[in-house]
Scaffold this motif. Structure first.
Motif, PDB file in Angstrom:
ATOM      1  N   PHE A  72      22.595  21.777 -20.440  1.00 30.21           N
ATOM      2  CA  PHE A  72      24.124  21.637 -20.421  1.00 30.21           C
ATOM      3  C   PHE A  72      24.844  22.340 -21.457  1.00 30.21           C
ATOM      4  CE2 PHE A  72      27.242  18.840 -22.700  1.00 30.21           C
ATOM      5  CZ  PHE A  72      28.104  18.779 -21.789  1.00 30.21           C
ATOM      6  N   ARG A  73      24.528  22.352 -22.863  1.00 34.46           N
ATOM      7  CA  ARG A  73      25.046  23.297 -23.614  1.00 34.46           C
ATOM      8  C   ARG A  73      25.043  24.840 -23.438  1.00 34.46           C
ATOM      9  NH1 ARG A  73      23.003  24.322 -28.232  1.00 34.46           N
ATOM     10  NH2 ARG A  73      20.863  23.489 -27.940  1.00 34.46           N
ATOM     11  N   ILE A  74      24.091  25.378 -23.092  1.00 34.39           N
ATOM     12  CA  ILE A  74      24.236  26.825 -23.077  1.00 34.39           C
ATOM     13  C   ILE A  74      24.630  27.085 -21.425  1.00 34.39           C
ATOM     14  CG2 ILE A  74      22.834  29.015 -23.028  1.00 34.39           C
ATOM     15  CD1 ILE A  74      21.058  27.156 -25.051  1.00 34.39           C
ATOM     16  N   LYS A  75      24.290  26.525 -20.561  1.00 33.57           N
ATOM     17  CA  LYS A  75      24.532  27.166 -19.158  1.00 33.57           C
ATOM     18  C   LYS A  75      25.645  26.293 -18.416  1.00 33.57           C
ATOM     19  CE  LYS A  75      20.344  29.307 -17.798  1.00 33.57           C
ATOM     20  NZ  LYS A  75      20.193  30.631 -16.746  1.00 33.57           N
ATOM     21  N   LYS A  76      25.844  25.295 -19.288  1.00 38.27           N
ATOM     22  CA  LYS A  76      27.153  24.338 -18.794  1.00 38.27           C
ATOM     23  C   LYS A  76      26.853  23.769 -17.464  1.00 38.27           C
ATOM     24  CE  LYS A  76      29.746  25.661 -22.298  1.00 38.27           C
ATOM     25  NZ  LYS A  76      29.274  25.312 -23.620  1.00 38.27           N
ATOM     26  N   TRP A  77      25.557  23.215 -17.189  1.00 41.36           N
ATOM     27  CA  TRP A  77      25.421  22.505 -16.124  1.00 41.36           C
ATOM     28  C   TRP A  77      25.768  21.198 -16.264  1.00 41.36           C
ATOM     29  CZ3 TRP A  77      19.689  24.081 -14.353  1.00 41.36           C
ATOM     30  CH2 TRP A  77      19.582  25.224 -14.052  1.00 41.36           C
ATOM     31  N   GLY A  78      26.011  20.690 -14.944  1.00 37.21           N
ATOM     32  CA  GLY A  78      26.449  19.223 -14.830  1.00 37.21           C
ATOM     33  C   GLY A  78      25.231  18.343 -14.564  1.00 37.21           C
ATOM     34  N   ARG A  79      25.146  17.096 -14.602  1.00 34.29           N
ATOM     35  CA  ARG A  79      24.094  16.176 -14.346  1.00 34.29           C
ATOM     36  C   ARG A  79      23.467  16.118 -13.154  1.00 34.29           C
ATOM     37  NH1 ARG A  79      27.984  12.374 -16.601  1.00 34.29           N
ATOM     38  NH2 ARG A  79      27.617  11.989 -18.736  1.00 34.29           N
ATOM     39  N   GLN A  80      24.023  16.611 -12.061  1.00 29.00           N
ATOM     40  CA  GLN A  80      23.226  16.535 -10.809  1.00 29.00           C
ATOM     41  C   GLN A  80      22.293  17.803 -10.709  1.00 29.00           C
ATOM     42  OE1 GLN A  80      26.733  16.445  -8.065  1.00 29.00           O
ATOM     43  NE2 GLN A  80      25.971  14.195  -7.684  1.00 29.00           N
ATOM     44  N   ARG A  90       8.837  18.167 -11.538  1.00 30.54           N
ATOM     45  CA  ARG A  90       8.028  17.017 -11.422  1.00 30.54           C
ATOM     46  C   ARG A  90       7.954  15.983 -12.454  1.00 30.54           C
ATOM     47  NH1 ARG A  90       3.057  19.420  -8.015  1.00 30.54           N
ATOM     48  NH2 ARG A  90       4.416  20.294  -6.103  1.00 30.54           N
ATOM     49  N   VAL A  91       9.154  16.128 -13.193  1.00 34.41           N
ATOM     50  CA  VAL A  91       9.514  14.982 -14.346  1.00 34.41           C
ATOM     51  C   VAL A  91       9.886  13.653 -13.553  1.00 34.41           C
ATOM     52  CG1 VAL A  91      10.956  14.679 -16.136  1.00 34.41           C
ATOM     53  CG2 VAL A  91      10.101  16.795 -15.792  1.00 34.41           C
ATOM     54  N   PRO A  92       9.005  12.560 -13.761  1.00 32.80           N
ATOM     55  CA  PRO A  92       9.320  11.454 -13.432  1.00 32.80           C
ATOM     56  C   PRO A  92      10.894  10.932 -13.634  1.00 32.80           C
ATOM     57  CG  PRO A  92       7.408  11.283 -15.009  1.00 32.80           C
ATOM     58  CD  PRO A  92       8.246  12.493 -15.167  1.00 32.80           C
ATOM     59  N   ASP A  93      11.521  10.023 -12.562  1.00 39.89           N
ATOM     60  CA  ASP A  93      12.660   9.743 -12.745  1.00 39.89           C
ATOM     61  C   ASP A  93      13.239   8.785 -13.719  1.00 39.89           C
ATOM     62  OD1 ASP A  93      12.979  11.051 -10.117  1.00 39.89           O
ATOM     63  OD2 ASP A  93      12.773   9.069  -8.692  1.00 39.89           O
ATOM     64  N   GLN A  94      12.258   7.933 -14.355  1.00 34.91           N
ATOM     65  CA  GLN A  94      12.849   7.422 -15.574  1.00 34.91           C
ATOM     66  C   GLN A  94      13.085   8.231 -16.855  1.00 34.91           C
ATOM     67  OE1 GLN A  94       9.539   4.461 -15.576  1.00 34.91           O
ATOM     68  NE2 GLN A  94      10.806   2.910 -15.267  1.00 34.91           N
ATOM     69  N   MET A  95      12.193   9.347 -16.956  1.00 32.91           N
ATOM     70  CA  MET A  95      12.436  10.272 -18.028  1.00 32.91           C
ATOM     71  C   MET A  95      13.809  11.039 -17.638  1.00 32.91           C
ATOM     72  SD  MET A  95       8.922  11.622 -19.441  1.00 32.91           S
ATOM     73  CE  MET A  95       7.465  10.553 -19.747  1.00 32.91           C
ATOM     74  N   ILE A  96      13.710  11.338 -16.535  1.00 25.33           N
ATOM     75  CA  ILE A  96      15.214  12.175 -16.253  1.00 25.33           C
ATOM     76  C   ILE A  96      16.190  11.346 -16.739  1.00 25.33           C
ATOM     77  CG2 ILE A  96      16.504  13.201 -14.369  1.00 25.33           C
ATOM     78  CD1 ILE A  96      13.947  13.996 -12.709  1.00 25.33           C
ATOM     79  N   ALA A  97      16.438  10.097 -16.097  1.00 23.34           N
ATOM     80  CA  ALA A  97      17.639   9.162 -16.698  1.00 23.34           C
ATOM     81  C   ALA A  97      17.717   9.166 -17.852  1.00 23.34           C
ATOM     82  CB  ALA A  97      17.205   7.714 -15.956  1.00 23.34           C
ATOM     83  N   ARG A  98      16.509   8.754 -18.559  1.00 23.34           N
ATOM     84  CA  ARG A  98      16.733   8.791 -20.043  1.00 23.34           C
ATOM     85  C   ARG A  98      17.104  10.077 -20.787  1.00 23.34           C
ATOM     86  NH1 ARG A  98      11.476   7.493 -21.663  1.00 23.34           N
ATOM     87  NH2 ARG A  98      11.754   5.835 -20.021  1.00 23.34           N
ATOM     88  N   ALA A  99      16.873  11.140 -20.462  1.00 18.74           N
ATOM     89  CA  ALA A  99      17.134  12.395 -21.108  1.00 18.74           C
ATOM     90  C   ALA A  99      18.757  12.713 -20.434  1.00 18.74           C
ATOM     91  CB  ALA A  99      16.375  13.529 -20.464  1.00 18.74           C
ATOM     92  N   LEU A 100      19.023  12.285 -19.476  1.00 22.06           N
ATOM     93  CA  LEU A 100      20.648  12.537 -18.830  1.00 22.06           C
ATOM     94  C   LEU A 100      21.379  11.560 -19.955  1.00 22.06           C
ATOM     95  CD1 LEU A 100      20.251  13.087 -15.166  1.00 22.06           C
ATOM     96  CD2 LEU A 100      20.858  14.734 -16.837  1.00 22.06           C
ATOM     97  N   LYS A 101      21.127  10.490 -20.253  1.00 24.87           N
ATOM     98  CA  LYS A 101      21.969   9.643 -21.083  1.00 24.87           C
ATOM     99  C   LYS A 101      22.265  10.350 -22.507  1.00 24.87           C
ATOM    100  CE  LYS A 101      20.655   5.339 -19.051  1.00 24.87           C
ATOM    101  NZ  LYS A 101      19.833   4.066 -19.095  1.00 24.87           N
ATOM    102  N   THR A 102      21.490  11.499 -22.843  1.00 24.50           N
ATOM    103  CA  THR A 102      21.837  11.982 -24.051  1.00 24.50           C
ATOM    104  C   THR A 102      22.972  12.666 -24.052  1.00 24.50           C
ATOM    105  OG1 THR A 102      20.411  13.817 -23.657  1.00 24.50           O
ATOM    106  CG2 THR A 102      19.348  11.978 -24.733  1.00 24.50           C
ATOM    107  N   TYR A 108      31.042  16.268 -22.089  1.00 23.25           N
ATOM    108  CA  TYR A 108      30.962  16.288 -20.806  1.00 23.25           C
ATOM    109  C   TYR A 108      32.313  16.809 -20.123  1.00 23.25           C
ATOM    110  CZ  TYR A 108      28.315  15.666 -15.978  1.00 23.25           C
ATOM    111  OH  TYR A 108      27.765  15.903 -14.625  1.00 23.25           O
ATOM    112  N   LEU A 109      33.173  15.846 -20.229  1.00 18.96           N
ATOM    113  CA  LEU A 109      34.498  15.834 -19.679  1.00 18.96           C
ATOM    114  C   LEU A 109      35.146  17.027 -20.273  1.00 18.96           C
ATOM    115  CD1 LEU A 109      35.712  12.221 -19.924  1.00 18.96           C
ATOM    116  CD2 LEU A 109      34.888  13.476 -18.063  1.00 18.96           C
TER     117      LEU A 109
END
Length: 161
Positions: A72-80, A90-102, A108-109
């Motif tokens: 996000f900070r360096i490459k300026k990628w969006g959540r998707q 192959r990171v578990p979905d729950q960990m992905i969701a938790r990490a994206l909340k950071t 982001y806007l």
């Protein structure tokens, strides 16, 4: 292309894997693939992974947080796009969701608006509908969600240009 299989015992493989993990955060799958490429067998690979987790060289949650932050900070990628990258690792979905909340919502806007402002002069068409379409397509390609893009651009006044 020939793969080098130089390491055959668990002790040497574990020492190399510790150095591999200490260099930068890694996902379990990255480490697993590396261990297999070194010639370790599945039982040894899983034993090494368990040891690396116990000694905190390998921490999937820490990896996910570092991945999200960097992309996000360096490459300026969006959540998707970040979510897709983590799924490929192959990171578990729950960990992905938790990490994206950071990801900070305001940052982001702001990132969407900054990318749009940078891209608008380069679009090369006078037709406002084509400009809007090209801008939305570009931002979606960076991994930002359509509804968030539209809200950010309307609030910044960029859509009227």
């Amino acid at each position: 292309m020939e793969q080098k299989r130089v390491i055959y015992d668990l002790k040497t493989g574990l020492a190399k894997a510790e150095a591999y993990c200490a260099y930068q955060e890694r996902s379990q799958q990255e480490v697993r693939d590396k261990l297999y490429s070194w010639g370790l067998h599945s039982r040894e690979v899983e034993q090494a992974i368990a040891t690396l987790i116990e000694t905190n060289f390998l921490n999937e949650a820490r990896f996910a947080a570092a991945y999200v932050s960097g992309k996000f900070r360096i490459k300026k990628w969006g959540r998707q796009k970040i979510r897709q990258g983590l799924k490929l690792k192959r990171v578990p979905d729950q960990m992905i969701a938790r990490a994206l909340k950071t990801i900070d919502g305001d940052a982001y806007l702001e990132t969407i608006v900054a990318l749009a402002e940078k891209k608008l002069p380069l679009l090369g068409t006078a037709d406002p509908f084509k400009r809007k379409y090209k801008l939305l397509t570009y931002l979606q390609g960076r991994g930002f969600e359509s509804d968030v893009i539209l809200d950010a651009l309307k609030n910044s006044g960029l859509l009227e240009k």
